[in-house]
Design a protein around this motif. Sequence first.
Motif, mmCIF file in Angstrom:
data_model
loop_
_atom_site.group_PDB
_atom_site.id
_atom_site.type_symbol
_atom_site.label_atom_id
_atom_site.label_comp_id
_atom_site.label_asym_id
_atom_site.label_seq_id
_atom_site.Cartn_x
_atom_site.Cartn_y
_atom_site.Cartn_z
ATOM 1 N N PHE A 84 -66.446 16.254 -15.041
ATOM 2 C CA PHE A 84 -66.814 17.623 -14.703
ATOM 3 C C PHE A 84 -66.144 18.032 -13.393
ATOM 4 O O PHE A 84 -66.254 17.327 -12.394
ATOM 5 C CB PHE A 84 -68.329 17.748 -14.531
ATOM 6 N N ASP A 85 -65.474 19.176 -13.399
ATOM 7 C CA ASP A 85 -64.904 19.747 -12.178
ATOM 8 C C ASP A 85 -65.555 21.107 -11.953
ATOM 9 O O ASP A 85 -65.297 22.068 -12.673
ATOM 10 C CB ASP A 85 -63.383 19.889 -12.336
ATOM 11 N N TRP A 86 -66.418 21.174 -10.923
ATOM 12 C CA TRP A 86 -67.155 22.396 -10.607
ATOM 13 C C TRP A 86 -66.559 23.103 -9.393
ATOM 14 O O TRP A 86 -67.191 24.015 -8.844
ATOM 15 C CB TRP A 86 -68.613 22.052 -10.301
ATOM 16 N N SER A 87 -65.377 22.714 -8.943
ATOM 17 C CA SER A 87 -64.866 23.146 -7.650
ATOM 18 C C SER A 87 -64.626 24.651 -7.556
ATOM 19 O O SER A 87 -64.575 25.200 -6.455
ATOM 20 C CB SER A 87 -63.574 22.389 -7.318
ATOM 21 N N GLY A 88 -64.478 25.340 -8.675
ATOM 22 C CA GLY A 88 -64.266 26.781 -8.631
ATOM 23 C C GLY A 88 -65.547 27.593 -8.529
ATOM 24 O O GLY A 88 -65.495 28.823 -8.473
ATOM 25 N N SER A 89 -66.698 26.936 -8.494
ATOM 26 C CA SER A 89 -67.978 27.641 -8.478
ATOM 27 C C SER A 89 -68.221 28.316 -7.128
ATOM 28 O O SER A 89 -67.681 27.900 -6.093
ATOM 29 C CB SER A 89 -69.117 26.666 -8.778
ATOM 30 N N VAL B 204 -68.429 27.689 -12.449
ATOM 31 C CA VAL B 204 -67.118 27.531 -13.079
ATOM 32 C C VAL B 204 -66.922 26.053 -13.389
ATOM 33 O O VAL B 204 -67.046 25.208 -12.496
ATOM 34 C CB VAL B 204 -65.985 28.051 -12.173
ATOM 35 N N LEU B 205 -66.633 25.737 -14.634
ATOM 36 C CA LEU B 205 -66.472 24.348 -15.063
ATOM 37 C C LEU B 205 -65.123 24.143 -15.732
ATOM 38 O O LEU B 205 -64.744 24.892 -16.639
ATOM 39 C CB LEU B 205 -67.584 23.948 -16.043
ATOM 40 N N LYS B 206 -64.415 23.116 -15.264
ATOM 41 C CA LYS B 206 -63.278 22.561 -15.998
ATOM 42 C C LYS B 206 -63.703 21.183 -16.474
ATOM 43 O O LYS B 206 -64.061 20.320 -15.662
ATOM 44 C CB LYS B 206 -62.045 22.471 -15.103
ATOM 45 N N LEU B 207 -63.686 20.982 -17.788
ATOM 46 C CA LEU B 207 -64.219 19.758 -18.384
ATOM 47 C C LEU B 207 -63.122 19.008 -19.117
ATOM 48 O O LEU B 207 -62.435 19.567 -19.977
ATOM 49 C CB LEU B 207 -65.351 20.109 -19.358
#
Length: 279
Positions: free
Chosen positions: A78-83, A131-134
Amino acid sequence: MKTVTPLSFLAALTLGAPASAQDAAVSPWSKAAYSSMRLIAGATAPSGKQRVGVEITMSPGFKTYWRSPGDAGVPPVFDWSGSENVGGLDVRWPTPERFDDGAGSGIGYVGDVVVPVSVQPIDPTRPVTVVLKLDYAVCDKICVPAKGEARLWLEPGVTSVTSPRLEQFEARIPHAVKLGAADDRLSILEVTHSDAAVKLVLKAPEGGSVDDVFVEGAGMWSFGRAMLMPQPDGTVAAKLRIVERPKGATGPTPLIITVRGKPQSVETRLELDIGNAKP
């Protein structure tokens, strides 16, 4: 995390940010070859945390993986860094199942899953943009890497949003328990070890069942499939072989033990002095 600016707020609107709480309940699907992913929302929790679900649906026969994927699986990343306006996230895994995936025994979910996530806003009075990049894998006879991207705009303090899908999988999150007997739930009575295995004594209430056990340790710890052995006193003995251990491991080892069964799966966290044991 970034703060919400007028420009980022306008960008959220152009990406489908809702005019009402009902519109905020889901993001568009992000499609891959054999699966699709989206974000779904629930009502704001009394604590002020936002409830979100990562929903994955798969083609018939395909599976995806749990945080500890088994013999040769790939856990999701899980990449939440854009949140925006997010101070912390807690991914809360539903109870998985064990399946054969062509490379051995996998642990995860068949057909579809919603992974609940608890989101702590930096400022609970302001909107949250999740914002999630999965990166994840779906498998039938072979495993196929998949990627998904989704964005969900959450208004603070909304209690009118309902999501049966999210609630269904929230109900499958294992209950956190301590060692000891209980009349109304699965009980983990005892956890011990030998040189090569972790051993448990379990008990289900009347009408319940013990269906599987998963043991996790940080790093290179790996444990085999649970052998379940009903006992004359109504308990169930479980034995899991230690398949792999970190090189040079010594002293007490933190473990997460999940017992799948009825009426509700349970989970406990403890330390077991298996670091000095030889495989």
